[in-house]
Design a protein around this motif. Structure first.
Motif, short mmCIF file in Angstrom:
data_model
loop_
_atom_site.label_atom_id
_atom_site.label_comp_id
_atom_site.label_asym_id
_atom_site.label_seq_id
_atom_site.Cartn_x
_atom_site.Cartn_y
_atom_site.Cartn_z
N ASN A 4 56.90 6.37 8.77
CA ASN A 4 55.62 6.47 9.45
C ASN A 4 55.40 7.90 9.69
O ASN A 4 55.48 8.51 10.87
N PRO A 5 54.77 8.74 8.72
CA PRO A 5 54.32 10.21 8.82
C PRO A 5 53.09 10.13 9.49
O PRO A 5 52.33 9.51 9.43
N ALA A 6 52.90 11.09 10.65
CA ALA A 6 51.77 11.07 11.30
C ALA A 6 50.80 11.91 10.61
O ALA A 6 49.64 11.81 11.21
N PHE A 7 51.25 12.88 9.90
CA PHE A 7 50.23 13.70 9.20
C PHE A 7 50.28 13.99 7.71
O PHE A 7 51.19 13.34 7.15
N ASP A 8 49.16 14.27 7.00
CA ASP A 8 49.35 14.59 5.62
C ASP A 8 48.71 16.01 5.26
O ASP A 8 48.18 16.62 6.38
N ILE A 9 49.04 16.27 3.87
CA ILE A 9 48.56 17.68 3.72
C ILE A 9 47.29 17.65 2.74
O ILE A 9 47.66 16.93 1.44
N THR A 10 46.35 18.20 3.00
CA THR A 10 45.08 18.09 1.97
C THR A 10 44.95 19.45 1.38
O THR A 10 44.74 20.39 1.74
N PRO A 11 45.25 19.46 0.22
CA PRO A 11 45.14 20.91 -0.87
C PRO A 11 43.78 21.52 -0.65
O PRO A 11 42.65 20.56 -0.31
N GLN A 12 43.50 22.56 -0.41
CA GLN A 12 42.39 23.42 -0.31
C GLN A 12 41.39 23.05 -1.27
O GLN A 12 40.16 23.08 -0.94
N ARG A 13 41.61 22.67 -2.44
CA ARG A 13 40.66 22.53 -3.50
C ARG A 13 39.91 21.33 -3.08
O ARG A 13 38.85 21.29 -3.93
N TYR A 14 40.22 20.29 -2.51
CA TYR A 14 39.34 19.23 -1.89
C TYR A 14 38.42 19.54 -0.93
O TYR A 14 37.41 18.83 -0.55
N LEU A 15 38.29 20.82 -0.41
CA LEU A 15 37.54 21.17 0.75
C LEU A 15 36.19 21.69 0.33
O LEU A 15 36.21 22.79 -0.43
N ALA A 16 34.97 21.24 0.73
CA ALA A 16 33.80 22.11 0.71
C ALA A 16 33.82 23.38 1.33
O ALA A 16 33.21 24.34 1.13
N GLY A 17 34.56 23.33 2.47
CA GLY A 17 34.49 24.54 3.39
C GLY A 17 35.01 24.03 4.77
O GLY A 17 35.63 22.86 4.88
N ILE A 18 35.35 24.93 5.65
CA ILE A 18 35.90 24.55 7.07
C ILE A 18 35.07 25.12 8.10
O ILE A 18 34.84 26.25 8.12
N ILE A 19 34.74 24.12 9.02
CA ILE A 19 33.97 24.60 9.86
C ILE A 19 34.65 25.18 11.18
O ILE A 19 35.43 24.33 11.69
N THR A 20 34.16 26.36 11.59
CA THR A 20 35.09 27.03 12.68
C THR A 20 33.96 27.41 13.60
O THR A 20 32.49 27.14 13.60
N VAL A 47 36.77 20.17 10.49
CA VAL A 47 36.23 21.04 11.64
C VAL A 47 37.48 21.54 12.54
O VAL A 47 38.19 20.90 12.98
N SER A 48 37.74 22.81 12.49
CA SER A 48 38.95 23.43 13.13
C SER A 48 38.52 24.83 13.79
O SER A 48 38.03 25.72 13.15
N PRO A 49 38.64 24.54 14.87
CA PRO A 49 38.89 26.10 15.65
C PRO A 49 39.70 27.08 15.20
O PRO A 49 40.81 26.56 14.60
N THR A 50 39.46 28.20 15.44
CA THR A 50 40.60 29.17 14.73
C THR A 50 41.84 29.16 15.43
O THR A 50 42.84 29.53 14.78
N SER A 51 41.97 28.57 16.63
CA SER A 51 43.27 28.38 17.22
C SER A 51 44.08 27.47 16.29
O SER A 51 45.54 27.38 16.31
N THR A 52 43.65 26.59 15.36
CA THR A 52 44.27 25.75 14.67
C THR A 52 44.62 26.50 13.28
O THR A 52 45.43 25.79 12.45
N ILE A 53 44.05 27.64 12.97
CA ILE A 53 44.45 28.26 11.66
C ILE A 53 45.79 29.03 11.92
O ILE A 53 45.78 29.84 12.87
N ASP A 54 46.67 28.87 10.87
CA ASP A 54 48.03 29.40 11.23
C ASP A 54 48.25 30.31 9.98
O ASP A 54 48.64 29.76 8.77
N LEU A 55 47.91 31.63 10.01
CA LEU A 55 48.07 32.51 8.72
C LEU A 55 49.26 32.79 8.54
O LEU A 55 49.68 33.34 7.27
N ALA A 56 50.14 32.46 9.35
CA ALA A 56 51.77 32.72 8.98
C ALA A 56 52.12 31.67 8.19
O ALA A 56 53.31 31.88 7.53
N MET A 57 51.69 30.64 7.72
CA MET A 57 51.89 29.52 6.78
C MET A 57 51.08 29.89 5.67
O MET A 57 49.89 29.66 5.47
#
Ligand code: MRU
Length: 351
Positions: free
Chosen positions: A309-325, A266-276
């Motif tokens: 101690n990594p604080a975050f990890d990366i979930t590849p997009q293929r595991y997502l059913a969708g992104i709630i904005t 669940v991600s507001p559009t302010s969290t979407i980084d199209l530059a990455m």
């Protein structure tokens, strides 16, 4: 309850390190202290640190001794660098600070007082919009929760991780307000225990039924067939949909796929980084080994045992059913759906 707000010439925030045992506010009158508070996780959660960065910039303008705009802008440029460095992964921080800098440089501002007023108004708008955006995401996402469901939720994504209301926990809150009957399994979220300390604290106050589970038990409950949905937040979503979130999110997404359970950030559009282009370019914060060795001051692991101690990890997009904005649920292919969502955020109001 506001996680962070402007209070009488100071930035006031709830001290999240003390929860759930002690509810207290801390106030800061220097933007450098605000940056340190973000690093120390007095305040945490991507949208909350975005709003805190914005109030930190407003505070920098407020405390700036410069009498002329040119010098004030130089002062603010330094503040922007210091605030943006406070935590590297959540893009909301840089997004909010850059937005504040654009306001500061508005050619229609003639005096330093104008700059202060404009920056305060902008920080307040970022904070107020955050609440509306969370409520909009709550409505879109709540449709996915059905009576009788068990939902797994990771980390803390509630009112405390935002200005108020929450992202993934906001979806859970909306479904509860719609009188749906469901249960939530909250992952502890080691090592800082945001799930067990903060999400549990929030759900207890709301009256939402929950149980805390060890992070490592999520697969067990999924395989038993108990879990119908997984909801998480996001610290950054890359253009292809790869989602960077609290460490452990990737494992949950793989387990969800294995067990045919829909998995949604669940991600507001302010969290979407199209530059990455993909998640692999995003800087992943490594935090102090002491968070693992000595959680909350309790010595568990000797000092000379090496720890990562990594604080975050990366979930590849293929595991997502969708992104709630806030504009609805973005579906694959994300390279096409995410730019449409971001484009809508440039329109005046959340619909
Ligand atoms: O390290 P934290 O506590 O700041 O991490 C928080 C998360 O990973 C949240 O899931 C994310 O910021 C989204 S919350 C609205």
């Amino acid at each position: 309850m506001r996680t962070v707000e402007w209070h009488d010439g100071r930035v006031r925030m709830i001290d999240q390190r003390q929860l759930p045992w002690n509810f207290s506010y801390i106030e800061y009158e220097d933007y450098r202290e605000v940056a340190q508070a973000i690093t120390d996780m007095v305040v945490r959660g991507a949208p909350a640190i975005g709003a805190t960065g914005a109030f930190g910039m407003a505070l920098a303008a407020y405390q700036c001794p410069a009498q002329v705009i040119g010098s004030a802008i130089e002062y603010l440029e330094v503040a922007a660098v210091i605030l943006k460095k406070a935590r590297p992964t959540a893009v909301n921080l840089a997004w909010a600070v850059d937005r504040m800098m654009r306001v500061a440089k508005d050619e229609l501002l003639y005096t330093t007082k104008d700059v202060i007023n404009a920056m305060l108004a902008e920080a307040q708008k970022i904070a107020d919009d955050d609440v509306l955006i969370n409520q909009a995401m709550g409505k879109h996402g709540a449709a996915l929760i059905r009576n009788g469901d068990t939902v797994i939720h990771h980390c803390n994504t509630g009112a405390l991780a935002t200005v108020d209301y929450g992202t993934a926990l906001g979806v859970i809150r909306t479904a509860f307000e719609q009188r749906k009957k469901f249960r939530v399994l909250l992952t502890e979220t080691r090592p800082r225990m945001q799930g067990a300390r903060l999400s549990a604290w929030e759900l207890k106050q709301l009256g939402v039924p929950f149980e805390i589970i060890p992070d490592s038990s999520a697969g067990y409950y999924m395989r038993k067939g108990e879990v119908k949905l997984v909801l998480v937040g996001a610290d950054r979503v890359a253009a292809n949909g790869d989602t960077i979130n609290k460490v452990g999110t990737y494992m949950l997404s793989v387990l969800a796929k294995e067990n045919n359970i829909p998995f949604y950030p669940v991600s507001p559009t302010s969290t979407i980084d199209l530059a990455m282009p993909t998640g692999d370019q995003v800087p992943i914060e490594e935090r102090s080994a002491d968070e693992v060795r000595t959680p909350y001051g309790n010595p568990l692991i000797p000092e000379d045992y090496p720890v990562r101690n990594p604080a975050f990890d990366i979930t590849p997009q293929r595991y997502l059913a969708g992104i709630i904005t806030e504009f609805g649920i973005a579906l694959p292919p994300f390279k096409e759906s995410l730019p449409r969502m971001v484009e809508r955020s440039t329109q005046p109001a959340v619909k």
